[in-house]
Structure formats: structure tokens, C-alpha cells
Motif scaffolding. Structure first.
Motif, mmCIF file in Angstrom:
data_model
loop_
_atom_site.group_PDB
_atom_site.id
_atom_site.type_symbol
_atom_site.label_atom_id
_atom_site.label_comp_id
_atom_site.label_asym_id
_atom_site.label_seq_id
_atom_site.Cartn_x
_atom_site.Cartn_y
_atom_site.Cartn_z
ATOM 1 N N GLY A 89 9.336 16.457 61.449
ATOM 2 C CA GLY A 89 9.583 17.825 60.997
ATOM 3 C C GLY A 89 11.012 18.037 60.536
ATOM 4 O O GLY A 89 11.264 18.734 59.546
ATOM 5 N N GLN A 90 11.963 17.417 61.249
ATOM 6 C CA GLN A 90 13.367 17.544 60.856
ATOM 7 C C GLN A 90 13.619 16.856 59.511
ATOM 8 O O GLN A 90 14.361 17.368 58.676
ATOM 9 N N ARG A 91 12.982 15.715 59.281
ATOM 10 C CA ARG A 91 13.144 15.026 57.989
ATOM 11 C C ARG A 91 12.605 15.885 56.843
ATOM 12 O O ARG A 91 13.182 15.908 55.762
ATOM 13 N N GLU B 237 26.063 13.315 59.474
ATOM 14 C CA GLU B 237 26.408 11.893 59.533
ATOM 15 C C GLU B 237 25.288 11.034 60.106
ATOM 16 O O GLU B 237 25.434 9.819 60.226
ATOM 17 N N ARG B 238 24.178 11.626 60.432
ATOM 18 C CA ARG B 238 23.063 10.851 60.973
ATOM 19 C C ARG B 238 22.204 10.270 59.839
ATOM 20 O O ARG B 238 22.316 10.685 58.684
ATOM 21 N N TYR B 239 21.309 9.357 60.222
ATOM 22 C CA TYR B 239 20.422 8.703 59.257
ATOM 23 C C TYR B 239 18.978 9.149 59.509
ATOM 24 O O TYR B 239 18.647 9.626 60.603
ATOM 25 N N PRO B 240 18.098 8.997 58.505
ATOM 26 C CA PRO B 240 16.727 9.507 58.634
ATOM 27 C C PRO B 240 15.988 9.074 59.895
ATOM 28 O O PRO B 240 15.244 9.870 60.476
ATOM 29 N N HIS B 241 16.178 7.820 60.345
ATOM 30 C CA HIS B 241 15.426 7.343 61.510
ATOM 31 C C HIS B 241 15.814 8.063 62.794
ATOM 32 O O HIS B 241 15.113 7.958 63.812
ATOM 33 N N LEU C 163 13.101 9.791 51.941
ATOM 34 C CA LEU C 163 14.534 9.720 52.238
ATOM 35 C C LEU C 163 14.947 8.253 52.330
ATOM 36 O O LEU C 163 14.250 7.441 52.930
ATOM 37 N N ASN C 164 16.081 7.922 51.724
ATOM 38 C CA ASN C 164 16.586 6.557 51.761
ATOM 39 C C ASN C 164 17.096 6.234 53.168
ATOM 40 O O ASN C 164 18.027 6.878 53.650
ATOM 41 N N PRO C 165 16.488 5.236 53.858
ATOM 42 C CA PRO C 165 16.892 4.953 55.245
ATOM 43 C C PRO C 165 18.321 4.449 55.381
ATOM 44 O O PRO C 165 18.883 4.457 56.472
ATOM 45 N N ARG C 166 18.921 4.004 54.267
ATOM 46 C CA ARG C 166 20.280 3.452 54.331
ATOM 47 C C ARG C 166 21.354 4.501 54.040
ATOM 48 O O ARG C 166 22.541 4.193 54.089
ATOM 49 N N LYS C 167 20.921 5.700 53.700
ATOM 50 C CA LYS C 167 21.903 6.744 53.366
ATOM 51 C C LYS C 167 21.936 7.810 54.445
ATOM 52 O O LYS C 167 20.895 8.232 54.963
ATOM 53 N N SER C 168 23.127 8.275 54.742
ATOM 54 C CA SER C 168 23.274 9.381 55.691
ATOM 55 C C SER C 168 22.722 10.649 55.050
ATOM 56 O O SER C 168 22.529 10.723 53.841
ATOM 57 N N ILE C 169 22.503 11.661 55.877
ATOM 58 C CA ILE C 169 21.987 12.930 55.364
ATOM 59 C C ILE C 169 22.995 13.573 54.418
ATOM 60 O O ILE C 169 22.628 14.163 53.402
ATOM 61 N N LEU C 170 24.288 13.428 54.729
ATOM 62 C CA LEU C 170 25.329 13.947 53.832
ATOM 63 C C LEU C 170 25.194 13.324 52.446
ATOM 64 O O LEU C 170 25.237 14.028 51.427
#
Length: 575
Positions: free
Chosen positions: A474-476, A465-469, A420-427
Motif C-alpha cells: 500500500g505504501q508503494r 531515502e528509503r528503497y521500495p523493498h 518502482l525501480n528497486p535500485r532507486k531511492s524514493i527521492l
């Protein structure tokens, strides 16, 4: 800060701990009113779903939480030199004395925990030198001692190796050496065997038991794998939403769980010997359903039905066909830049997958499973052979011709941290594939689809609207599963895609994949080290060793009557 020791025998005591994280205008309570005690030479297991507060509790002990973490209440007391020290009251320079030297951590993901630019030996040596436990002159000897102590057969080579040059099992051993080299009193093991195959996992668990006995270690072992917890731990605490639901000896928790949630966790695990149509989840037990109702004949797929289904599948046209596939990697070059050492990762492998079929691929680390999966989706170059998808030879396609097929062929990667790109939101992560392939009319429709996908994998719209970190491992992984499903693919390579999930969410995702397979005719290449998961989801199973197929058959054939000694060893290693 320092209190006179009273008559307690606990080495570590957490009292009424509450931890929250500041998020814009609100505070998320991750741990609430938690109490636990750890005695000398005891292994305490922390069990719970993703986001239950297991890792937050562990990281609180050494104060390694993010800067937005707030300790609202509680004490973490460690018995040190006859005094009780409240770790939460120590200054930063004081807590550094405890980190690594007295309380150490084996982190969940080796590739994230180790610096890719430094050799493994340097990183272990750094811990020893920081705590002044040896001189620069004898540090290499000390590091090699610990590398050999944790079962590494070539300590000199590993000392000079970089993390990317080692297998998952070797990396995990390096992390254990790093955690133990300073002779700590407490080791916190945060999901240390999650991504390991069963044989390596058992070796690591046996190693921890051996080291605990030799060095009188106390261990806090965090895991979602209840089989591992049962095998390793003396005592178990069950967490949910940051609160302790149940505590007891391992025998008490596993033989007579009191809490409905605990029962759900125990019974959501796939069985190695019984193939169910659908796995029970925690929610099912919260609705007062009994486990016996899930084991009746209507929910069990017997061997006769497996045979009949396999015959029907084999009569249809092949969706995917791999012919004589070989993959090689250059591991060393000479001074002219020419290959001097080559590793054969996949050796002349052939198999087929039919529409609406799940093919399970099992084997130890380094057996070629992931290389095979990546080659199918065009992410690894092949040496020879062909890969046909709907009679199209994927090995001859240009990048332009591959692009339309990306919508139909997806992959769920093994490591949710790096996929997952750390700079992108989940959306953004969920809607970007839809945008690239011109799906849905506008951003509103794409967002609605993203919400639908999140709910499918057990997350909520508020997470968009959250980010991977900001998510647990498990959620990721659930987000990665949702992203793969966003394009409505026909074929998915699942590379250890549920290994990082706790048993309840794992059951939900496996049930979802089976449902999609039955509804949409979805086909899967399911790569895993968990034979219980393979037994549940796979229609056929291939066992891979050193890049070659050693056995193939239906799940009950592979598990009940394995033909090769290698397969027998994999089954015996299941804990």
C-alpha cells in the motif's frame, strides 16, 4: 523447544511477539507485544493500514522475514503431534519442514511469488517433491488434481503455461493450489484477492470457504478490504502501528466497533449506493466526528446533480477522444514465425473524456481495461483507430513528439512492486521526472516538492531515502501516485491505482484526486474492479466485456438500473 500439550484448543498461539528491523543506527519496531490465537477450522482476519504489521506478523510465523529482522520478544507456538513447538526456536532445517507442509502461504502478488522462467506446473510439483509427497512418475497427475481442485478448467494447459500467459484470477488459483498441495494445517492468505475483479474475487473467496470445510483448514486472512473480511472471517483482529487495538467475532467488530480507529476503517469505505462529495477518514473520527454528519444532504451528490453536471461537462471541448480503437496481441506463432493465433483485447471502442471529468472503466480481468489505458499513454501498439488529445492524434506521433506530452499525460500502474525501480531511492524516483522535464531550479526545490508530494499521499519526509523493498504494498502504491502527480499533469490513467491501498489511505487518495480535479481541472480515466470506488469518484462509467463496451451511463444509472446481465453480475458479486 517442545512442551507438553496443555488443555488449550488453539492450533497456533502467538504470545507477546515483538519484531523490529535494523535500519542504519536505529531499529524500527514493526510489531509490539502482539497476542493472537488461531483455532482449528477457524478463519482469522487481520485488518489494518499499510505498515500496521499484518504481513510482518504472518511472515514471522514461517520465519520468512528479511535478514535485518530481529525477534525481540515473544513465542509462536504450534500444536504439533501432541506437543507445542515454539517456531521461533527452530533451526533453519527444522522450520523448512513446517513451511509449505504444515503452514503455507498464499502471497499477495502472484507475478512476484511465481518464477517467470518456470512453468506453473513445475513450481507446484517442486513443493510436492521437496516434501516427498509423491514420486516424479505421478507428480503431474497430482499437480493437475490440485489445479482442477481450485477451479482451473484446463489443468493440462495451465501445467505447461508460464505465469505471464495467465490472467490474474488464474495466477491466484495457481498460488492457492501451490499452498494447498501439501495438505497443510494452516494457510496464511496475504491479500490474495487485492488485484482481482469482483466476480473473480467472490469465486476465490467461495473456493477458500469450500476448501476450508473440506480439508478442515485454519486460515489467517490478511486484507485491507473490510467487505472481504466480513464475508469470509469468523474472528477479526485490528492492528495499528504493530499493536492490537481490538479483537472480536466478525459480527461484534462490524456491528459494534469499540475503538475509534476501527470505526474509522469501517466508515471510510466508499458506499455502493450513496455518492459522497468527500469520504471520511480515520483522522476525521479521531477528531470525534460522527458518521451521521458525513451522510447529511450537503455531502451527498444525488441523481439530479449528477445529471446536471454531466450536461455541463458535455458542452465543453473534448480533452481526449478515442475513436474505433482496436488492439490485438499475437498469442502463438507458426514455425515460420508468423502469427497463428491472435487475441483481440480491445474491439472497436469509442469514447470521450472532458476537462475535469473522471471516466470510470470497469470490467472483469481480461476485458481490455489495462490495454486501453496503456494505448492512450502510448505504451501499447494499436491495430486500428485514433486517440486524440487536445485535437492531437497521438497514434501518429513519433517518440520525439510524444515527449513534451508525457508531462501532461501520466499513468499510475496497477502493480506497485514492478513499477518502482528497486535500485532507486524514493527521492530519486520522485525527482527524476522533474529533472527530465526541467522542472524547478535546483535539486533543493525538487526535494521540497518531493516532500510535499509524500505528505499529500500520507507519507513523511523521512521516507525519502528509503528503497521500495522497505515499504508495504500500500505504501508503494502511494509513492506511485505521488510520482504521477510530480509533473502536475492534466490527464492521468489510473490503472487499479487504489486497489492495493487500505481503506483509510484509499479514502485520502480518492479525496486528493477529487480535490485536484476540482482545483486544477485534472481529468482521469479511472480503471478499477471496485464498483463502490467508481460510484464515489466517477462522473460517468463505461462497462467493458471482452474488449467491447456493453454499457455506459452515470454511476447511479449503472449501479441502480443496470441494463446488461453482465453488469448485473458484477454488482451482485460485490461483497
Amino acid at each position: 523447544m517442545f512442551l507438553t500439550l496443555f488443555a488449550a484448543v488453539n492450533l497456533l498461539s502467538i504470545q507477546n511477539l515483538s519484531v523490529g528491523f535494523s535500519q542504519k543506527d536505529s531499529v524500527h519496531e514493526a510489531v509490539s507485544g502482539l497476542n493472537l490465537d488461531l483455532q482449528e477450522a477457524e478463519i482469522l482476519g487481520l485488518v489494518g493500514e499499510s505498515g500496521s504489521g499484518k504481513s510482518v506478523t504472518a511472515m514471522s510465523i514461517t520465519r520468512l522475514l528479511a535478514s535485518n529482522a530481529k525477534y525481540h520478544n515473544g513465542k509462536i507456538r504450534y500444536r504439533h503431534n501432541g506437543n507445542l513447538v515454539n517456531l521461533l526456536e527452530l533451526k533453519e532445517e527444522e522450520i523448512r519442514h513446517f513451511r509449505g507442509r504444515i503452514i503455507s502461504i498464499i502471497f499477495q502478488e502472484p507475478l512476484s511469488a511465481l518464477n517467470p522462467l518456470l512453468t506453473c506446473g513445475y513450481q507446484v510439483a517442486e513443493a510436492l517433491l521437496t516434501h516427498k509427497l509423491c514420486t516424479k512418475a505421478d507428480v503431474k497427475e497430482k499437480v493437475c488434481y490440485w489445479l482442477s481442485k481450485v477451479g482451473i478448467s484446463e489443468p493440462d494447459r495451465i501445467y505447461k503455461s508460464y505465469p505471464h500467459q495467465l490472467s490474474g484470477g488464474q495466477l491466484q488459483r495457481v498460488l492457492i493450489a501451490l499452498a494447498l498441495c501439501c495438505n497443510p494445517k494452516i494457510v496464511i492468505a496475504d491479500e490474495p484477492t487485492t488485484a482481482l475483479d469482483v466476480s473473480i474475487q467472490k469465486k476465490i473467496l467461495d473456493l477458500l470457504l469450500e476448501l476450508k470445510k473440506e480439508f478442515n483448514l485454519s486460515i489467517i486472512f490478511i486484507s485491507h478490504d473490510l467487505g472481504v473480511i466480513q464475508y469470509l472471517c469468523d474472528k477479526v483482529i485490528v492492528l495499528r502501528n504493530g499493536k492490537k487495538l481490538e479483537e472480536g467475532t466478525t459480527k461484534e467488530i462490524f456491528s459494534n466497533p469499540k475503538n475509534v480507529y476501527t470505526k474509522g476503517l469501517l466508515y471510510s469505505r466508499p458506499s455502493l449506493h450513496t455518492k459522497l462529495r468527500k469520504l471520511p477518514t480515520v483522522q476525521d473520527f479521531e477528531l470525534n466526528e460522527s458518521y451521521s454528519s458525513w451522510k447529511d444532504d450537503t455531502n451527498i451528490i444525488n441523481s439530479t446533480e449528477q445529471l446536471r453536471k454531466n450536461e455541463i461537462l458535455s458542452q465543453s471541448n473534448k480533452l481526449l477522444e478515442v475513436k474505433n480503437l482496436s488492439i490485438e496481441y499475437v498469442t502463438a506463432k507458426n514455425w515460420l514465425g508468423r502469427p497463428s493465433s491472435i487475441l483481440t483485447a480491445v474491439n472497436n471502442v469509442s469514447f470521450s473524456i472532458y476537462p475535469s471529468e473522471v471516466l470510470g472503466l470497469v470490467g472483469e480481468s481480461g476485458s481490455g481495461k489495462s490495454s486501453l489505458g496503456k494505448a492512450i499513454v502510448g505504451l501499447t501498439e494499436i491495430k486500428s483507430g485514433n486517440i486524440f488529445y487536445n485535437n492531437i492524434d497521438l497514434t501518429t506521433l513519433s517518440k520525439t513528439n510524444w515527449r513534451p506530452l508525457r508531462k501532461e499525460i501520466q499513468i499510475i500502474f496497477q502493480d506497485p512492486y514492478s513499477s518502482l525501480n528497486p535500485r532507486k531511492s524514493i527521492l530519486s524516483s520522485l525527482t527524476e521526472p522533474m529533472l527530465v522535464h526541467n522542472m524547478y531550479k535546483n535539486s533543493k526545490d525538487r526535494k521540497e516538492r518531493a516532500i510535499e508530494l509524500l505528505e499529500l499521499v500520507g507519507l513523511q519526509a523521512e521516507h525519502l531515502e528509503r528503497y521500495p523493498h522497505q515499504f508495504s504494498g500500500g505504501q508503494r502504491q502511494r509513492i506511485c501516485v505521488a510520482r504521477a502527480l510530480s509533473l502536475n499533469p492534466k490527464f492521468i490513467v489510473c490503472d487499479e491505482s487504489v486497489s492495493a491501498l487500505d481503506v483509510s489511505i484509499q479514502a485520502q487518495v480518492l479525496n486528493l484526486l477529487i480535490e485536484l480535479k476540482n482545483k486544477l481541472g485534472l481529468s482521469l480515466l479511472f480503471i478499477t474492479h471496485d464498483l463502490s470506488v467508481v460510484n464515489f469518484i466517477a462522473d460517468r462509467v463505461i462497462v467493458l466485456k471482452n474488449g467491447s463496451i456493453v454499457e455506459e451511463g452515470l454511476p447511479y444509472q449503472i449501479i441502480q438500473t443496470p441494463k446488461s446481465e453482465y453488469t448485473k453480475g458484477l454488482i451482485e458479486a460485490v461483497v
